[in-house]
Design an enzyme around this catalytic site. Structure first.
Site, PDB file in Angstrom:
ATOM      1  N   ARG A 108      -0.240  44.594  19.224  1.00  0.00           N
ATOM      2  CA  ARG A 108      -1.192  43.681  18.583  1.00  0.00           C
ATOM      3  C   ARG A 108      -0.987  43.661  17.076  1.00  0.00           C
ATOM      4  O   ARG A 108      -0.230  44.462  16.551  1.00  0.00           O
ATOM      5  CB  ARG A 108      -2.625  44.032  18.964  1.00  0.00           C
ATOM      6  N   CYS A 112       2.545  37.874  10.952  1.00  0.00           N
ATOM      7  CA  CYS A 112       2.676  37.850   9.494  1.00  0.00           C
ATOM      8  C   CYS A 112       1.421  37.152   8.985  1.00  0.00           C
ATOM      9  O   CYS A 112       1.145  36.000   9.346  1.00  0.00           O
ATOM     10  CB  CYS A 112       3.925  37.065   9.095  1.00  0.00           C
ATOM     11  N   ASN A 146      -9.312  41.895  14.357  1.00  0.00           N
ATOM     12  CA  ASN A 146      -9.643  43.273  14.716  1.00  0.00           C
ATOM     13  C   ASN A 146      -8.819  44.217  13.857  1.00  0.00           C
ATOM     14  O   ASN A 146      -7.587  44.193  13.905  1.00  0.00           O
ATOM     15  CB  ASN A 146      -9.319  43.517  16.187  1.00  0.00           C
ATOM     16  N   GLU A 147      -9.493  45.017  13.051  1.00  0.00           N
ATOM     17  CA  GLU A 147      -8.838  46.039  12.244  1.00  0.00           C
ATOM     18  C   GLU A 147      -7.554  45.517  11.571  1.00  0.00           C
ATOM     19  O   GLU A 147      -6.444  45.948  11.892  1.00  0.00           O
ATOM     20  CB  GLU A 147      -8.511  47.276  13.094  1.00  0.00           C
ATOM     21  N   CYS A 152       3.498  42.748   6.042  1.00  0.00           N
ATOM     22  CA  CYS A 152       4.725  42.037   6.382  1.00  0.00           C
ATOM     23  C   CYS A 152       5.660  41.982   5.170  1.00  0.00           C
ATOM     24  O   CYS A 152       5.222  41.820   4.035  1.00  0.00           O
ATOM     25  CB  CYS A 152       4.381  40.627   6.850  1.00  0.00           C
ATOM     26  N   CYS A 154       8.527  39.898   5.201  1.00  0.00           N
ATOM     27  CA  CYS A 154       9.478  38.811   5.463  1.00  0.00           C
ATOM     28  C   CYS A 154       9.799  38.054   4.159  1.00  0.00           C
ATOM     29  O   CYS A 154       9.143  38.241   3.132  1.00  0.00           O
ATOM     30  CB  CYS A 154       8.932  37.863   6.523  1.00  0.00           C
ATOM     31  N   CYS A 157       6.871  36.172   2.718  1.00  0.00           N
ATOM     32  CA  CYS A 157       5.907  37.020   1.990  1.00  0.00           C
ATOM     33  C   CYS A 157       6.468  37.369   0.613  1.00  0.00           C
ATOM     34  O   CYS A 157       5.743  37.390  -0.380  1.00  0.00           O
ATOM     35  CB  CYS A 157       5.584  38.285   2.786  1.00  0.00           C
ATOM     36  N   GLU A 296     -17.385  50.050  16.812  1.00  0.00           N
ATOM     37  CA  GLU A 296     -16.733  50.810  17.891  1.00  0.00           C
ATOM     38  C   GLU A 296     -16.978  52.284  17.619  1.00  0.00           C
ATOM     39  O   GLU A 296     -16.893  52.724  16.468  1.00  0.00           O
ATOM     40  CB  GLU A 296     -15.214  50.600  17.881  1.00  0.00           C
ATOM     41  N   GLU A 344      -4.043  51.312  27.100  1.00  0.00           N
ATOM     42  CA  GLU A 344      -5.121  52.274  26.797  1.00  0.00           C
ATOM     43  C   GLU A 344      -5.801  52.803  28.059  1.00  0.00           C
ATOM     44  O   GLU A 344      -7.013  52.985  28.108  1.00  0.00           O
ATOM     45  CB  GLU A 344      -6.131  51.613  25.851  1.00  0.00           C
ATOM     46  N   GLN A 345      -4.980  53.105  29.069  1.00  0.00           N
ATOM     47  CA  GLN A 345      -5.525  53.484  30.376  1.00  0.00           C
ATOM     48  C   GLN A 345      -6.373  54.755  30.339  1.00  0.00           C
ATOM     49  O   GLN A 345      -7.287  54.918  31.123  1.00  0.00           O
ATOM     50  CB  GLN A 345      -4.380  53.670  31.377  1.00  0.00           C
TER      51      GLN A 345
END
Ligand code: GAL
Length: 664
Positions: A108, A112, A146-147, A152, A154, A157, A296, A344-345
């Site tokens: 995840r 970029c 998320n977080e 990047c 590249c 950038c 969380e 994340e089992q």
């Protein structure tokens, strides 16, 4: 109206499960007393399985099934997980790491943050979600992405970074001068020559790149805010789930345009260190200088630390109350149920892979009852104002992290070295931006505030001139906003206030004895040799003992009367016992008292009802043994409903929530 305090919840991923199962999950959530879930933050491929084809019905059904049992929804925009059809169509979306390697699909935050194709796709999905769910009465808030975390490297950038520099500096001469690029022939004669720093580089360049990363995320966040806000009901808030002390960007800048700060709190291996976590809560509360959400937190164990041990029975409940006592309006566990496959089992959850409640679920159920019982009491409460502030500065932190000068010198650990002895005494303390207004405080601590700007100097001077107590610590006032050394001795423009200047700083291989007026101990890692300035009223508080010769008998800690205030300069990095003794005296002299006296490991925090000013005391035993406190006044204990006074016993991880019923 739904409650705003004491929400209990979990991250729920209905897209991982057949719809027939949802009612059972929702029933179990209700039984546990959950009042909110967060959904959607990784669901892009389920919400938009191909370009422009939106499937929102399932999410709408989930929101409404949850609402039927009284559970509200926070929606995540799913941009942390760009789907495979998108990255396949636009491979330039994949971020490039510092070694030139493109990210792969399947993890995840692989984007970029400056990719126009990504921006277009993000705005499209966020706008569509906003149109569909913005007016939904059961969606009370939104979490963007998320977080944020990826950097990047590249070519795009790099070009944007060069444009950012050109815009900021205007002329290369100015940049070359500020960065002293004559050093090692770094002199730039065109903007295109300027690299993105990889590894150690020019300090000026490194600091600007961090600012550029912050600016890139701020713009990306702004795109989402602009897409969302026009469609939201009034009172619906927008947040991002930050990662506590994560150092990837300036969190004060990132929080500015959000309505609410929130964060993700994990212990990882071992057990909760409540002074460390307390500081992280203060940090996040300081982002917007008001209460926050714990978006969380750890249900039992995680799956990513060296030893994924479970929290002890009762520990997570104490942690939930600890979060509330530091200003959390909501506590959400990550996650409800582990997906059968995916990365994340083995992570902790409230129900297990079979769909049955884990033993930990019982603890949450107890919290659910407690939160329901006390929501009315906590509704509309704020933290009792603190008289003590600790200043936090990302730029000083980065600068020190790049050139620690001592392998073990850690900016955050040093800041905590000041937070701990204050919080351990149950004295309320805030952690705020080094650019925050200081007028409400009596004692301000500037730990390693390396980077000094004119506005900071002016605010600190005003603060002391009005009678404030200021502690400047080692490494303060050494650099300017370009990460260049100031052409003066530390603490630079604050030397007049401090009444001393730093003649030399030493990274220590061996501890150095320190003899203070009311304590003695050692300095570790670092020692600064102070010299009294002419005509100052500086008084010595501590001197170094015999060590490397240079430090022997030299000034280590001083205090200076400046206008109506006092300025301490602490050149030593004291051991914990000496630090506690030093801080205790500073608090005493400043007239700052604990909320209540309590034994070590027992925390007392105070909230105040905005209306009426009623005080609410939360007392938590963070230890695994029974503890006692002596209540100076009779009180109602709201978790048990009893009236108590005098000696009160607290079970291991015990919590009591009190309001006074009389004076003695
Ligand atoms: C967080 C993340 C969650 C989950 C959790 C596991 O950092 O936001 O999605 O991965 O860690 O501990």
């Amino acid at each position: 109206m739904s409650r705003t305090a004491l929400h209990l919840g979990a991250a729920f991923y209905p897209e991982h499960w057949p719809e027939e199962r949802w009612p059972e999950d929702i029933h179990l959530m209700r039984e546990a007393g959950l009042t909110v879930v967060r959904m959607g933050e990784f669901a892009w491929s389920s919400l938009e399985p191909s370009s422009g084809e939106f499937h929102f019905e399932w999410l709408e059904r989930a929101i409404s099934l949850l609402a039927d049992t009284g559970i509200l929804t926070v929606l995540g925009t799913p941009t942390a997980a760009p789907p495979a059809w998108l990255t396949q169509a636009y491979p330039e979306i994949f971020a490039v790491d510092e070694y030139g390697r493109r990210a792969q699909h399947g993890n995840r935050c692989h984007y970029c943050v400056n990719s126009p194709a990504f921006h277009a796709a993000a705005v499209r999905i966020v706008s569509a979600m906003a149109q569909r769910f913005g007016a939904n009465p059961n969606v009370i808030g939104w979490q963007l992405d998320n977080e944020y975390n990826r950097v990047c490297y590249c070519d795009r950038c790099r070009r944007l970074f060069q444009e950012y520099l050109a815009c900021k500096y205007g002329a290369l001469d100015e940049l070359n001068r500020r960065w002293t690029t004559a050093y090692w022939s770094q002199t730039y004669s065109s903007w295109e020559q300027i690299p993105i720093p990889v590894g150690q580089h020019n300090p000026g360049l490194m600091l600007e790149f961090k600012r550029f990363v912050t600016e890139s995320y701020r713009k990306f966040q702004r795109l989402q805010l602009d897409a969302l806000r026009p469609h939201l009901r009034p009172d619906v808030w927008v947040t991002h789930n930050f990662m506590g002390w994560y150092n990837g960007y300036d969190h004060y800048v990132m929080s500015e345009e959000l309505d609410l700060a929130s964060w993700d709190w994990y212990v990882g291996s071992g057990h909760n260190d409540y002074l460390k976590s307390g500081a992280a809560h203060e940090l996040v509360r300081g982002f917007k200088r008001r209460k926050f959400w714990l978006m969380e937190t750890q249900p039992g164990c995680v799956n990513w630390s060296p030893v994924n041990n479970a929290l002890n029975r009762g520990e997570a409940r104490a942690m939930a109350w600890h979060a509330v006592a530091h200003g959390a309006d909501a506590v959400l566990y990550w996650q409800w149920r582990p997906a059968l496959n995916g990365q994340e089992q083995y992570h902790g959850s409230l129900v297990d892979q079979s769909g049955q409640p884990r033993p930990f679920y019982e603890e949450v159920r107890r919290l659910g009852e407690e939160f329901a019982g006390l929501a009315g009491l906590l509704e509309g409460s704020v933290l009792a104002p603190a008289r003590v502030a600790i200043l936090n500065c990302y730029e000083s932190r980065w600068s020190i992290e790049w050139q620690p000068h001592h392998r073990d010198f850690d900016y955050v650990a040093h800041l905590l070295h000041y937070y701990r002895p204050i919080a351990a005494r149950n004295v309320p303390v805030e952690i705020v931006s080094a650019d925050a207004p200081l007028k409400d405080y009596r004692l301000v601590i500037a730990p390693a505030l390396l980077i000094m700007t004119e506005t900071r100097v002016a605010e600190l001077k005003n603060f002391v001139a009005r009678g404030g107590r200021l502690i400047l610590t080692l490494r303060c006032g050494m650099k300017d906003e370009y990460n260049a050394l100031l052409p003066s001795r530390q603490p630079g423009p604050l030397a007049e206030l401090a009444g001393v200047e730093v003649e030399e700083y030493y990274a220590l291989a061996e501890e150095v004895p320190v003899k203070g007026n009311w304590f003695s101990g050692v300095s570790r890692l670092w020692a600064e040799r102070l010299k009294k300035r002419e005509n100052s009223y500086t008084t010595p508080i501590a001197r170094y003992g015999p060590s490397n010769g240079w430090l022997d008998e030299q000034l280590a800690i001083t205090v200076n009367a400046w206008r109506t205030g006092l300025v301490y300069y602490v050149g030593a990095y004291l051991d914990d016992a000496a630090q506690q003794a030093f801080i205790d005296r500073v608090l005493l002299v400043a007239g700052i008292r604990p909320i209540l006296e309590a034994p070590p490991g027992v925390e007392v925090r105070k909230l105040v009802k905005a209306e009426g000013g009623e005080e609410i005391f939360v007392v938590i035993n963070h230890t695994t043994t029974e503890q006692g406190i002596n209540l100076p006044w009779p009180a109602r204990e709201h978790l048990s409903g009893f009236t108590i006074k005098g000696d009160v016993r607290l079970a291991p991880y015990g919590v009591i929530v009190l309001t006074r019923t009389g004076d003695t």
